[in-house]
Motif scaffolding. Structure first.
Motif, PDB file in Angstrom:
ATOM      1  N   ALA A 163      -5.988 -45.137 -49.678  1.00  0.00           N
ATOM      2  CA  ALA A 163      -5.884 -43.694 -49.919  1.00  0.00           C
ATOM      3  C   ALA A 163      -4.536 -43.359 -48.996  1.00  0.00           C
ATOM      4  O   ALA A 163      -4.150 -42.274 -49.053  1.00  0.00           O
ATOM      5  N   ARG A 164      -3.893 -44.143 -48.393  1.00  0.00           N
ATOM      6  CA  ARG A 164      -2.953 -43.991 -47.587  1.00  0.00           C
ATOM      7  C   ARG A 164      -1.479 -43.460 -48.396  1.00  0.00           C
ATOM      8  O   ARG A 164      -1.481 -44.201 -49.383  1.00  0.00           O
ATOM      9  N   LEU A 165      -0.876 -42.565 -48.028  1.00  0.00           N
ATOM     10  CA  LEU A 165       0.566 -42.334 -48.847  1.00  0.00           C
ATOM     11  C   LEU A 165       1.604 -43.306 -48.209  1.00  0.00           C
ATOM     12  O   LEU A 165       1.404 -43.436 -46.840  1.00  0.00           O
ATOM     13  N   ARG A 166       2.576 -43.756 -48.737  1.00  0.00           N
ATOM     14  CA  ARG A 166       3.657 -44.727 -48.520  1.00  0.00           C
ATOM     15  C   ARG A 166       4.945 -44.442 -48.923  1.00  0.00           C
ATOM     16  O   ARG A 166       5.024 -43.944 -50.217  1.00  0.00           O
ATOM     17  N   TRP A 167       6.012 -44.488 -48.188  1.00  0.00           N
ATOM     18  CA  TRP A 167       7.430 -44.191 -48.573  1.00  0.00           C
ATOM     19  C   TRP A 167       8.199 -45.326 -47.835  1.00  0.00           C
ATOM     20  O   TRP A 167       8.027 -45.700 -46.752  1.00  0.00           O
ATOM     21  N   TRP A 168       9.446 -45.423 -48.987  1.00  0.00           N
ATOM     22  CA  TRP A 168      10.415 -46.281 -48.220  1.00  0.00           C
ATOM     23  C   TRP A 168      11.499 -45.085 -47.801  1.00  0.00           C
ATOM     24  O   TRP A 168      11.580 -44.096 -48.371  1.00  0.00           O
ATOM     25  N   TRP A 169      11.863 -45.199 -46.591  1.00  0.00           N
ATOM     26  CA  TRP A 169      12.723 -44.186 -45.918  1.00  0.00           C
ATOM     27  C   TRP A 169      14.188 -44.779 -45.782  1.00  0.00           C
ATOM     28  O   TRP A 169      14.004 -45.856 -44.986  1.00  0.00           O
ATOM     29  N   ILE A 170      15.156 -44.417 -46.309  1.00  0.00           N
ATOM     30  CA  ILE A 170      16.538 -45.010 -46.411  1.00  0.00           C
ATOM     31  C   ILE A 170      17.515 -44.007 -45.678  1.00  0.00           C
ATOM     32  O   ILE A 170      17.346 -42.976 -46.178  1.00  0.00           O
ATOM     33  N   ALA A 171      17.960 -44.287 -44.571  1.00  0.00           N
ATOM     34  CA  ALA A 171      18.766 -43.305 -43.816  1.00  0.00           C
ATOM     35  C   ALA A 171      20.078 -43.630 -43.316  1.00  0.00           C
ATOM     36  O   ALA A 171      20.174 -44.924 -42.606  1.00  0.00           O
ATOM     37  N   LEU A 188       6.044 -45.336 -33.999  1.00  0.00           N
ATOM     38  CA  LEU A 188       6.638 -46.491 -34.345  1.00  0.00           C
ATOM     39  C   LEU A 188       5.371 -47.480 -34.730  1.00  0.00           C
ATOM     40  O   LEU A 188       4.390 -47.643 -34.079  1.00  0.00           O
ATOM     41  N   ALA A 189       5.552 -48.113 -35.707  1.00  0.00           N
ATOM     42  CA  ALA A 189       4.601 -49.126 -36.304  1.00  0.00           C
ATOM     43  C   ALA A 189       5.232 -50.370 -36.518  1.00  0.00           C
ATOM     44  O   ALA A 189       6.492 -50.396 -36.656  1.00  0.00           O
ATOM     45  N   PRO A 190       4.596 -51.621 -36.393  1.00  0.00           N
ATOM     46  CA  PRO A 190       5.330 -52.994 -36.526  1.00  0.00           C
ATOM     47  C   PRO A 190       5.543 -53.225 -37.942  1.00  0.00           C
ATOM     48  O   PRO A 190       4.685 -52.680 -38.918  1.00  0.00           O
ATOM     49  N   ALA A 191       6.641 -53.979 -38.406  1.00  0.00           N
ATOM     50  CA  ALA A 191       7.102 -54.085 -39.836  1.00  0.00           C
ATOM     51  C   ALA A 191       5.716 -54.896 -40.430  1.00  0.00           C
ATOM     52  O   ALA A 191       5.667 -54.776 -41.738  1.00  0.00           O
ATOM     53  N   ALA A 192       4.973 -55.647 -39.827  1.00  0.00           N
ATOM     54  CA  ALA A 192       4.080 -56.508 -40.454  1.00  0.00           C
ATOM     55  C   ALA A 192       2.848 -55.781 -40.875  1.00  0.00           C
ATOM     56  O   ALA A 192       2.527 -56.048 -42.059  1.00  0.00           O
ATOM     57  N   GLN A 193       2.642 -54.325 -40.526  1.00  0.00           N
ATOM     58  CA  GLN A 193       1.771 -53.494 -41.055  1.00  0.00           C
ATOM     59  C   GLN A 193       2.057 -53.074 -42.470  1.00  0.00           C
ATOM     60  O   GLN A 193       1.416 -52.849 -43.285  1.00  0.00           O
ATOM     61  N   ASP A 198       2.507 -53.693 -48.356  1.00  0.00           N
ATOM     62  CA  ASP A 198       3.005 -53.917 -49.675  1.00  0.00           C
ATOM     63  C   ASP A 198       2.264 -55.104 -50.397  1.00  0.00           C
ATOM     64  O   ASP A 198       2.113 -55.267 -51.864  1.00  0.00           O
ATOM     65  N   LEU A 199       1.902 -56.213 -49.915  1.00  0.00           N
ATOM     66  CA  LEU A 199       1.206 -57.447 -50.197  1.00  0.00           C
ATOM     67  C   LEU A 199      -0.153 -56.735 -50.979  1.00  0.00           C
ATOM     68  O   LEU A 199      -0.474 -57.287 -51.995  1.00  0.00           O
ATOM     69  N   ALA A 200      -0.916 -55.890 -50.221  1.00  0.00           N
ATOM     70  CA  ALA A 200      -2.083 -55.500 -50.771  1.00  0.00           C
ATOM     71  C   ALA A 200      -1.942 -54.531 -52.249  1.00  0.00           C
ATOM     72  O   ALA A 200      -2.798 -54.540 -53.107  1.00  0.00           O
ATOM     73  N   ALA A 201      -0.695 -54.018 -52.252  1.00  0.00           N
ATOM     74  CA  ALA A 201      -0.438 -53.282 -53.485  1.00  0.00           C
ATOM     75  C   ALA A 201       0.232 -54.031 -54.510  1.00  0.00           C
ATOM     76  O   ALA A 201       0.397 -53.646 -55.751  1.00  0.00           O
ATOM     77  N   GLY A 202       0.440 -55.163 -54.026  1.00  0.00           N
ATOM     78  CA  GLY A 202       0.715 -56.198 -55.217  1.00  0.00           C
ATOM     79  C   GLY A 202       2.372 -56.154 -55.673  1.00  0.00           C
ATOM     80  O   GLY A 202       2.738 -56.309 -56.641  1.00  0.00           O
ATOM     81  N   ILE A 203       3.143 -55.906 -54.702  1.00  0.00           N
ATOM     82  CA  ILE A 203       4.603 -55.874 -54.691  1.00  0.00           C
ATOM     83  C   ILE A 203       5.020 -57.296 -54.448  1.00  0.00           C
ATOM     84  O   ILE A 203       5.233 -57.669 -53.350  1.00  0.00           O
ATOM     85  N   PRO A 204       5.762 -57.928 -55.296  1.00  0.00           N
ATOM     86  CA  PRO A 204       6.367 -59.199 -54.943  1.00  0.00           C
ATOM     87  C   PRO A 204       7.845 -59.272 -54.573  1.00  0.00           C
ATOM     88  O   PRO A 204       8.630 -58.719 -55.179  1.00  0.00           O
ATOM     89  N   ALA A 290       1.956 -62.029 -44.874  1.00  0.00           N
ATOM     90  CA  ALA A 290       2.304 -61.208 -43.583  1.00  0.00           C
ATOM     91  C   ALA A 290       1.189 -61.269 -42.835  1.00  0.00           C
ATOM     92  O   ALA A 290      -0.020 -61.442 -43.182  1.00  0.00           O
ATOM     93  N   SER A 291       1.511 -61.320 -41.405  1.00  0.00           N
ATOM     94  CA  SER A 291       0.299 -61.554 -40.422  1.00  0.00           C
ATOM     95  C   SER A 291       0.100 -60.212 -39.724  1.00  0.00           C
ATOM     96  O   SER A 291       1.068 -59.453 -39.081  1.00  0.00           O
ATOM     97  N   GLU A 292      -1.203 -59.770 -39.754  1.00  0.00           N
ATOM     98  CA  GLU A 292      -1.289 -58.405 -38.989  1.00  0.00           C
ATOM     99  C   GLU A 292      -2.865 -58.518 -38.410  1.00  0.00           C
ATOM    100  O   GLU A 292      -3.716 -58.655 -38.916  1.00  0.00           O
ATOM    101  N   GLN A 293      -2.809 -58.254 -36.957  1.00  0.00           N
ATOM    102  CA  GLN A 293      -4.016 -58.199 -36.210  1.00  0.00           C
ATOM    103  C   GLN A 293      -5.013 -59.256 -36.624  1.00  0.00           C
ATOM    104  O   GLN A 293      -6.240 -59.276 -36.863  1.00  0.00           O
ATOM    105  N   GLY A 294      -4.447 -60.642 -36.482  1.00  0.00           N
ATOM    106  CA  GLY A 294      -5.166 -61.817 -36.736  1.00  0.00           C
ATOM    107  C   GLY A 294      -5.615 -62.307 -38.200  1.00  0.00           C
ATOM    108  O   GLY A 294      -6.204 -63.226 -38.424  1.00  0.00           O
ATOM    109  N   VAL A 295      -5.192 -61.430 -39.200  1.00  0.00           N
ATOM    110  CA  VAL A 295      -5.646 -61.610 -40.517  1.00  0.00           C
ATOM    111  C   VAL A 295      -4.109 -61.770 -41.287  1.00  0.00           C
ATOM    112  O   VAL A 295      -3.081 -61.278 -41.082  1.00  0.00           O
ATOM    113  N   VAL A 296      -4.166 -62.898 -42.216  1.00  0.00           N
ATOM    114  CA  VAL A 296      -2.869 -63.116 -42.728  1.00  0.00           C
ATOM    115  C   VAL A 296      -3.144 -62.876 -44.224  1.00  0.00           C
ATOM    116  O   VAL A 296      -4.255 -63.095 -44.887  1.00  0.00           O
ATOM    117  N   SER A 297      -2.418 -61.777 -44.853  1.00  0.00           N
ATOM    118  CA  SER A 297      -2.383 -61.426 -46.213  1.00  0.00           C
ATOM    119  C   SER A 297      -1.444 -61.997 -46.939  1.00  0.00           C
ATOM    120  O   SER A 297      -0.416 -62.535 -46.743  1.00  0.00           O
TER     121      SER A 297
END
Length: 333
Positions: A163-171, A188-193, A198-204, A290-297
């Motif tokens: 349900a989260r909204l996501r954006w690429w922000w280019i500036a 700030l959030a880690p890039a791994a998040q 991206d992986l869960a959304a199925g973006i290759p 990607a690794s996040e919080q001990g789980v690899v997606s």
């Protein structure tokens, strides 16, 4: 230091999350022939791209194997012949070789391809956090692949598996300097998040480890608006079209997780996947991880026959187990 690190403060949860994406690069295509040139190189309908949208695209070898995947969008209407016409977002590690290879085929066309100094971040927000974000940034696109050019930069709505909204922000540097109001509603959030989302959304995302390995269909590019089957020729088009019209796609990209701390995220790209029930040879290969919080997606390419009953393992038939999970779009006919 990445400009987003100095512009966005570290902050506890409760606000939208901004992940600086240092492993991505934006390149530009400038010149009067930029759109028609790239139309003849990429899997996407470049000349038909709506002005307020972005799209995935692939760049293939003559044998139809991907050398890169990218998110592309049109620049603002050019005020000069040498102004950017199109931008592309790609993985940093393959960007120099991609720009060099495309430039080799420009010949007499009026096109110049170059890396830009633009900064890239991924922004994740709940609906409530998005309201505060829009109060500071302006109206943001909500439909995946829609784009808005705002004073703070270009915002592209990314697909999401939840349900989260996501954006690429280019500036640019200047846009970030003028975006002080956003600092109050972002943390700030880690890039791994972002990568895991991206992986869960199925973006290759193709990287140097997976270049010249997959055709677009085996990483689902055709399922997420990344391939046009009505445009003209491009490198590898015959192979891609043949697989599409003959209905012979027997391999697809699936999503899964690995609960093994020893598995190391992005370093897994290109590693073989095995089915423990048929250990003789690999059944597929990791596309991205990607690794996040001990789980690899992971996103992994595999034979459809290996899903969902297969006992899928990483690296060897007795390697860490890959727990397959659904993507937000169907990969079976």
């Amino acid at each position: 230091m990445h400009a987003f690190h100095s512009s966005i403060p570290a902050r506890a949860e409760g606000c939208a999350q901004c992940a600086p994406l240092d492993d991505f690069l934006v390149f530009s295509a400038s010149g009067a022939d930029a759109l028609t040139f790239l139309h003849g190189q990429l899997t996407q309908d470049v000349t038909g791209l709506p002005a307020d949208a972005a799209r995935l695209a692939g760049y293939c070898t003559a044998k139809g194997r991907l050398l890169a995947t990218l998110v592309m969008w049109r620049a603002a209407p050019p005020d000069a012949d040498d102004a950017p016409q199109l931008y592309g977002l790609v993985r940093q590690d393959l960007a120099p070789a991609l720009i060099k290879r495309l430039s080799m085929f420009v010949l007499r066309a009026k096109v110049k391809l170059a890396a830009t100094p633009l900064h890239v971040a991924g922004v994740l927000a709940t609906a409530e956090q998005a309201a505060a974000l829009e109060a500071a940034a302006g109206s943001l696109p909500r439909t995946p692949w829609q784009r808005a050019d705002l004073p703070s930069g270009t915002w592209i709505a990314a697909p999401s598996a939840d349900a989260r909204l996501r954006w690429w922000w280019i500036a640019s540097d200047e846009q970030l300097e003028q975006a002080a109001a956003l600092a109050g509603v972002l943390g700030l959030a880690p890039a791994a998040q972002w990568h895991a989302a991206d992986l869960a959304a199925g973006i290759p995302w193709i990287t140097t480890a997976t270049q010249d390995v997959f055709i677009p269909q085996t990483v689902n590019l055709d399922l997420i608006q990344g391939v046009s089957f009505t445009k003209g020729c491009y490198p590898g088009q015959e192979v891609v079209a043949r697989s599409h019209y003959r209905g012979t796609v027997k391999r697809r990209m699936a999503y899964g997780t690995i609960a093994d701390a020893a598995a190391q995220g992005a370093a897994l790209a290109g590693v073989d996947v095995y089915d423990a029930a048929q250990p003789g040879e690999p059944t597929g290969r990791i596309v991205d991880a990607a690794s996040e919080q001990g789980v690899v997606s992971v996103l992994f390419e595999t034979a459809l026959a290996a899903l969902p009953a297969g006992d899928l393992r990483l690296g060897a038939a007795d390697g860490p187990r890959i727990a397959a999970a659904p993507l937000p779009y169907s990969i079976t006919p």
